[in-house]
Every structure is written in structure tokens, then in C-alpha cells.
Design a protein around this motif. Structure first.
Motif, PDB file in Angstrom:
ATOM      1  N   ILE A  43      -0.087   8.762  -7.410  1.00 22.74           N
ATOM      2  CA  ILE A  43      -0.173   7.362  -6.989  1.00 22.74           C
ATOM      3  C   ILE A  43      -1.625   6.987  -6.707  1.00 22.74           C
ATOM      4  N   ALA A  44      -2.376   7.902  -6.059  1.00 21.84           N
ATOM      5  CA  ALA A  44      -3.780   7.623  -5.749  1.00 21.84           C
ATOM      6  C   ALA A  44      -4.611   7.486  -7.025  1.00 21.84           C
ATOM      7  N   VAL A  45      -4.324   8.314  -8.017  1.00 26.76           N
ATOM      8  CA  VAL A  45      -5.032   8.217  -9.295  1.00 26.76           C
ATOM      9  C   VAL A  45      -4.707   6.904  -9.994  1.00 26.76           C
ATOM     10  N   GLN A  46      -3.446   6.504  -9.963  1.00 22.91           N
ATOM     11  CA  GLN A  46      -3.069   5.229 -10.570  1.00 22.91           C
ATOM     12  C   GLN A  46      -3.813   4.066  -9.912  1.00 22.91           C
ATOM     13  N   ARG A  47      -3.881   4.097  -8.603  1.00 19.84           N
ATOM     14  CA  ARG A  47      -4.563   3.020  -7.878  1.00 19.84           C
ATOM     15  C   ARG A  47      -6.054   2.997  -8.198  1.00 19.84           C
ATOM     16  N   LEU A  48      -6.643   4.180  -8.350  1.00 18.76           N
ATOM     17  CA  LEU A  48      -8.059   4.242  -8.698  1.00 18.76           C
ATOM     18  C   LEU A  48      -8.315   3.652 -10.077  1.00 18.76           C
TER      19      LEU A  48
END
Length: 372
Positions: free
Chosen positions: A337-342
Motif C-alpha cells: 500500500i505504501a509503494v502504491q501511494r508513493l
């Protein structure tokens, strides 16, 4: 100004994936690896590459320096990579128009010599050759010199064996990037004696990066190859997966490093350039003479077996997304999820900057009309 580091909750919990992530573009204001340097030869050949729908022609000039220009002739729109190199110039195959490394039309074979050449120009790109790769800056050229490039300190270290690994994917680049962050898919590689029992121990992010630490267990072929096994043939180690947009750096206990550079070609195709550095438990006087033989053997018999399984899953995921883009999926790994948001944040940042530039350069007449 340095980005603030924030610690995120590493607890696994279900979250609905927003499929708009599969529609985003890239932030082009970074250096991207686009080719292996050895593939851009000095024999007057032209190498075509593509980065997010931008068609680019790479070639070497008389001194061997890499040049990068738009791969579309401004005369008739044909691909310049079908042409040739003449001195420092690239020559279109259709009518023989020549263009300098600066993108200027320098010769038209049939044009009167006493007339000024037409203003037909190619877009040029900042390009650098490092670590056996060609890096290109596809965005705002004024930012190229101030934008840091990926550093690979192990590249010239003789204590490491370097294995170059390349791959192509029929997939949107976001799916590929999620796979690299996803240490939980060791189940896929169980028949290859991969890793097992992963635990996400720590998760941090900045404006431009996501760093995850996983505790992972290894046994069999993996521990033997990496020199990590104890008397039982098993070991538990910490692997750090660091996504620094747009590249990855994976570290395992200082014994191995993986640098993975992603090339988003277009919305349906991606490519990766990776370098695996491994401390092989072989004396250097034995290792050095056999490096060139050992590298392809390890790549094909070890790493490519894992990578082919990943490619199959990545392409299957993208295939089903294309069939039904509205279908929602559930993710439990907060690192994904953090990678997607980045990736979304980087895309949005670029779009916002372009909107401001367009507004600033809006024709005066149009601005006056709005004011009235």
C-alpha cells in the motif's frame, strides 16, 4: 530540503486496492536506466528504446559518446533508428536528412547548398553511461544535473560477484514494483527452495521512498549459495527492501545486494535492469579467472528460475486487470500500500507541476479574455 522519515504500522491488515493505480503514468524528472551499455554498439548502429511512450534513438558518436535523440524524423515522421550514423550525426533512412547531436538539421542531400536549411529539430535527451548501463532523463532537462543518480558502490568491488539480470514484462510498471516489495510471495518459489516464514518487522517512508525490513528464513540451496547456512542448513535473516523512486535496493545481511532499475515502457509493457552482488565464498585467485564463465551460469540456473515464476504471476495479474479494470482486490501487506501511494504521489506531483507550467505560459490574449 531532506524528506521527513515517517514510521508506519507494519501490522498486516486488509485494504481494498484502488485500481486507478494501474492507470497512472510516471514522474519523468528522474534518471531511468533504458539499456545495457554493451547493446549500444560503436559500429554506426542505432538502438531504439521507449520510456513511457517516448520513442528515443540511442547511438554512439565518433568518440564513442552516447547520444540520445527523439526517434521520429521531423520531416516525414519515420523512425530514425531505421537509418544510420554518419560521423556524429544521425541520418534518416527515408530521405537522408542528417541531424546533429544537438538535434539540429545539418544536411539535406538534395537541398540547394546556397539556401538556409529549414528549422527542423529533434528533441534531445540528457544521457549518461554508468555501471554498464545507459541512463536517460526524460523530463525537464534543466533538472537533470541537479537530480542525483543511483549509486552502486559494490560495482567495482572485486570481493563481490556481479550478476546482471534483465527481464521484460507484459504489465503495467506498478504491478512489477509491487512484486519487488512483496517478500510474502516466497510461497511461489517453494519448489526452488526459496525463502519462507516472512515477517514484516519495520516500515518507513519519506516523500520519495519506502523502506521495509522483513525477517525471512532460508534453507537448502539459498543458504548454501549465499553462504548463510549454519550447522542445521537453515538460517533466519533480515532483508531490507528499499524503494527509492524509481529504483530498488535490496540488502541481505551485507552478503548480497540487489539493485533493480525499472523501465516503464508504456501502460502495458515494462522492463527491468538488475544487478545482483554476491559475496561468493571462493578465494579471489580462483574467482577472478572464472567470473565471466560463472556469471551466466548462476544467472540462468539460479536467478532466472525465480524470475520466470515472478514474470508468470505479474503477467497473470495484469491480464485479469485488463479483462475487468473495475474489479476490486484486497491487499494485506502495508508495504505494498505504501509503494502504491508513493507511485501515485510521484505521478500527481508531476501532473501538478505541468498544470502550473501550462497556466504560467498561457497565451496573454487568453489571460486577458479570462480577466474580462
Amino acid at each position: 530540503m531532506e524528506s521527513t522519515t515517517a514510521t508506519l504500522n507494519p501490522q498486516l491488515t486488509g485494504q481494498i486496492v484502488q485500481n486507478q493505480i494501474r492507470t497512472i503514468g510516471i514522474n519523468p524528472n528522474y534518471w531511468y536506466a533504458v539499456a545495457w551499455a554493451k547493446d549500444v554498439t560503436a559500429d554506426q548502429q542505432i538502438t531504439p528504446v521507449k520510456i513511457w511512450n517516448q520513442e528515443i534513438a540511442l547511438y554512439r558518436d565518433q568518440t564513442g559518446q552516447i547520444q540520445a535523440v527523439e526517434d521520429i524524423c521531423p520531416h516525414k515522421g519515420v523512425s530514425l533508428h531505421k537509418g544510420s550514423v554518419k560521423g556524429d550525426n544521425i541520418v534518416c533512412a527515408y530521405h537522408g536528412w542528417e541531424f546533429s547531436p544537438a538535434g539540429e538539421c545539418s544536411n539535406i542531400p538534395y537541398y540547394p547548398t546556397d539556401q538556409k536549411l529549414p528549422r527542423a529539430c529533434l528533441r534531445t535527451y540528457p544521457v549518461r553511461e554508468r555501471y554498464g548501463l545507459i541512463f536517460l532523463f526524460p523530463g525537464d532537462q534543466s533538472r537533470a544535473d541537479s537530480t542525483p543518480m543511483l549509486e552502486i558502490p559494490q560495482y567495482d568491488d572485486p570481493n563481490y560477484l556481479m550478476i546482471p539480470i534483465g527481464a521484460e514484462f507484459e504489465s503495467h510498471y506498478t504491478i512489477c514494483n509491487e512484486n519487488t516489495m512483496d517478500v510474502f510471495h516466497g510461497h511461489l518459489h517453494q519448489n526452488l527452495q526459496g525463502w519462507y516464514d516472512p515477517i514484516l518487522k519495520q516500515l518507513q517512508q519519506t516523500e520519495n521512498s519506502v523502506c521495509a525490513e522483513y525477517q525471512v528464513s532460508y534453507s537448502g540451496i539459498m543458504t548454501n549459495f549465499l553462504g548463510l547456512n549454519d550447522s542445521s542448513g537453515q538460517t533466519t535473516q533480515t532483508i531490507t527492501v528499499d524503494y527509492v523512486y524509481p529504483n530498488y535496493i535490496n540488502t541481505l545481511k551485507g552478503s548480497s545486494f540487489l539493485y533493480l532499475m525499472r523501465l516503464p515502457i508504456d501502460p502495458s509493457h515494462s522492463r527491468s535492469f538488475a544487478m545482483m552482488f554476491v559475496k561468493v565464498r571462493i578465494p579471489r585467485w580462483i574467482l577472478d579467472p572464472i567470473r565471466t564463465v560463472l556469471e551466466p551460469v548462476i544467472r540462468e540456473r539460479f536467478f532466472m528460475r525465480f524470475l520466470r515464476q515472478d514474470i508468470e504471476m505479474i503477467e497473470s495479474e495484469y491480464s485479469h486487470y485488463k479483462q475487468d479494470p473495475e474489479r476490486r482486490y484486497v491487499e494485506v501487506n502495508p508495504a505494498i500500500i505504501a509503494v502504491q501511494r508513493l507511485m501515485q504521489r510521484q505521478h500527481d506531483r508531476y501532473i501538478s507541476e505541468q498544470t502550473k507550467i501550462s497556466s504560467h505560459h498561457q497565451p496573454l490574449q487568453s489571460q486577458d479574455r479570462q480577466a474580462s
